[in-house]
Design a protein around this motif. Structure first.
Motif, short mmCIF file in Angstrom:
data_model
loop_
_atom_site.label_atom_id
_atom_site.label_comp_id
_atom_site.label_asym_id
_atom_site.label_seq_id
_atom_site.Cartn_x
_atom_site.Cartn_y
_atom_site.Cartn_z
N TYR A 61 34.13 36.03 42.57
CA TYR A 61 33.96 37.49 42.51
C TYR A 61 34.16 38.10 43.91
N TYR A 87 29.89 42.34 37.36
CA TYR A 87 29.10 41.23 37.88
C TYR A 87 28.16 40.66 36.82
N GLY A 132 35.96 40.88 40.29
CA GLY A 132 35.65 41.33 41.64
C GLY A 132 36.73 42.24 42.22
N ALA A 148 36.18 35.90 36.86
CA ALA A 148 35.27 36.47 37.85
C ALA A 148 36.04 37.00 39.05
#
Length: 576
Positions: free
Chosen positions: A422, A93, A25, A21
């Motif tokens: 993220y 996401y 990001g 994650a």
């Protein structure tokens, strides 16, 4: 406008498990930042940067391969608007923050509906759905000038079947040394125009071209999804993946580097490449050649070489490293570059040497010390590193990512953990582009930009006490230049007691599924051990490890809950 200086980039996305994650990001912010720069570009304004960047290649291992695959999708589509703080519809996401949760991984439905062997300790079916969803991502198509055509995507894999080779030697028997190659890769060429593979793959024929824009009905993109999932199949815990390749086309002509001896000999003086065909057995595997894959991190967790050789454009070439000459670079995004746990320092019994030995073998094969050293060297401008940091905030003990505990699995416990990672990836990427991804202002890349003048002052300059003023390779514009705040640490978002029943159900389902085809007396003996202590000890161990991880990461401060009532014990009569 002609003669626009250009800087070429290859992204290397390291293995990360749930901390992927963070990488997601970072890559999302990068795309947003490059889109913003493109929108503000004015080559006639000397106050603005006139150079360009070009992304040539993305390589990945494990979770990094999944991020590379998502990036390949995202680069062919318009980025969903996130100005309101929502990332709904964003494939990074949706896949990494919303996609997979501990509830999916502990769901016993895969074992209850399957008659085959036990393939993984956790339910991996959701992973397949997430990958398929990414490949099916829709939205308006986009063609970005800062993405090379073709774009190369290379994914590392651990090929458990292996490819056999025989190394011929002068010997008394006339034989050779037999070896197997298990560190494999799958490479995709993204372009809508016909690309002669040999022109960009140094004579290799195993790189496969697919269309530039993703499609769920395109077999090439489906294959990319399978390759990404295979690269991240964490051994034992996540289901391994079988891939199929053309045996003759993909393996029989593979090239290998032969270093020269610096002599004047025509045959051996210069470094060169030769084609070596596998020494398939007398009954060779069929075509296609099928092999079982597990997590690529077992052999190659940071595939820097895959990106470096694409940027270098030919075998044995080197990318310029000096600050005034660098015109291309690899950027390693790796959530796990910190120091690992050391092995034993005293004598232990024979059994306790096995786990440290396996760990040592993996650690030794996963990293190239030279690559990491160059990435962190202050005077090397051909390799950069982006890693997690909370900027001195010591609230997170052990690892700056909420998903950094429990071997990288802790992020799966709660969406807040993955959202934190993220957003930390986005913030760290912003700081990286503003303060670290730069070159000395005398580099030819900044020719014609007023900020590169000897007496120039202004917000673009990055002061470096060792090498003087620098300028950013990717300048930030618009909303991307507004500081992203440090995300709040997700303490007490998750109570480990909430999954105790799910853990018990999963453990019981694994136990039943594993023993269902055993002889009745084996099931009976196993049931006795399971019923009188084995089950309880295993559950206590799992729950204890989770709680210990969360406490060490300061993700949970609540009191230890009372010991939950055990779920009903499985009856051996149910195991048929």
């Amino acid at each position: 406008m002609t003669d626009v200086p250009e800087f070429r980039i290859g992204f290397v996305l390291g293995g990360a498990v749930s901390a992927g994650a963070y990488t997601a990001g970072a890559m999302d912010f990068l795309i947003e930042a490059l889109d913003a720069w493109d929108a503000h570009r004015n080559p006639d304004d000397p106050e603005l940067p006139r150079h360009r960047v070009r992304i040539d290649v993305m390589t990945g291992a494990s979770a990094g391969s999944k991020c590379a695959g998502i990036a390949a999708v995202a680069l062919g589509r318009e980025r969903p608007d996130s100005s309101n703080g929502s990332f709904d519809g964003n494939p990074f996401y949706e896949a990494w923050v919303k996609g997979v949760d501990i509830g999916h991984l502990l769901d016993p439905a895969d074992l209850e509906s399957s008659a085959g062997p036990l393939r993984s300790l956790l339910n991996s079916s959701r992973l397949g759905s997430v990958v398929a969803g990414v490949i099916a991502t829709g939205g308006a198509e986009a063609r970005r000038d800062w993405v090379n055509d073709p774009l190369i995507i290379r994914m590392a894999q651990t090929n458990l079947r292996g490819v056999p080779y025989t190394i011929g030697m002068r010997s008394n028997t006339g034989g050779g040394h037999s070896v197997r190659n298990h560190a494999d890769e799958t490479t995709f060429i993204l372009s809508d125009k016909p690309i002669p593979v040999e022109s960009i793959a140094y004579g290799r024929t195993d790189w496969k071209q697919i269309s530039r824009v993703n499609s769920a009905t395109d077999q090439g993109w489906v294959n990319l999804g399978h390759a990404a999932r295979a690269s991240g199949a964490f051994p034992a815990f996540l289901e391994s993946v079988v891939l199929a390749r053309a045996r003759h086309a993909d393996y029989d002509g593979r090239l290998f580097d032969i270093p020269g001896d610096n002599s004047d000999s025509t045959a051996h003086g210069k470094s060169h490449q030769i084609s070596i065909s596998p020494s398939w057995p007398e009954s060779p595997p069929g075509d296609p050649y099928r092999y079982l894959c597990v997590d690529s991190g077992a052999f190659n967790n940071e595939p820097l070489q895959y990106a470096r050789e694409v940027l270098a454009e030919k075998p044995f070439a080197r990318n310029p490293r000096d600050g005034d000459k660098a015109d291309r670079a690899t950027v390693l995004i790796d959530p796990f570059v910190g120091a690992g746990t050391l092995g034993p320092d005293s004598e232990v019994d024979w059994f306790r040497t096995l786990l440290p030995l396996g760990s040592a073998m993996m650690a030794e094969s996963r990293y190239n010390a030279d690559d990491l050293a160059l990435a962190q060297h202050e005077t090397v401008y051909s390799r950069f590193l982006l890693a997690p940091s909370r900027g001195g905030d010591e609230q997170a003990v052990g690892h700056p990512c909420a998903g950094g505990g429990l071997g990288g699995f802790s992020g799966f416990f709660h969406q807040d953990y993955r959202h934190h990672d993220y957003m930390l990836g986005r913030r760290n990427c912003q700081k990286f582009l503003m303060e670290h991804f730069s070159l000395p202002r005398g580099n030819n890349l900044f020719k014609g930009w007023s900020a590169a003048g000897d007496n120039a002052q202004g917000a673009w300059l990055i002061e470096d006490q060792e090498t003087g003023p620098h300028l950013p390779i990717i300048p930030l514009f618009g909303r991307c230049a507004e500081e992203i705040r440090l995300p709040d640490w997700p303490v007490d978002s998750f109570d480990p007691a909430s999954i105790d029943p799910a853990i018990a159900r999963r453990v019981d389902a694994v136990y039943r599924h594993h023993l269902k085809d055993q002889k009745w007396y084996i099931r009976a003996y196993a049931w006795v051990g399971w019923r009188f202590g084995g089950r309880g000890k295993l559950l206590d161990f799992i729950r204890g490890e989770i709680r210990q991880c969360l406490v060490a990461q300061r993700l949970w401060t609540g009191p230890a809950p009372s010991k939950p009532a055990p779920a009903p014990y499985p009856d051996p009569r149910d195991m048929h």
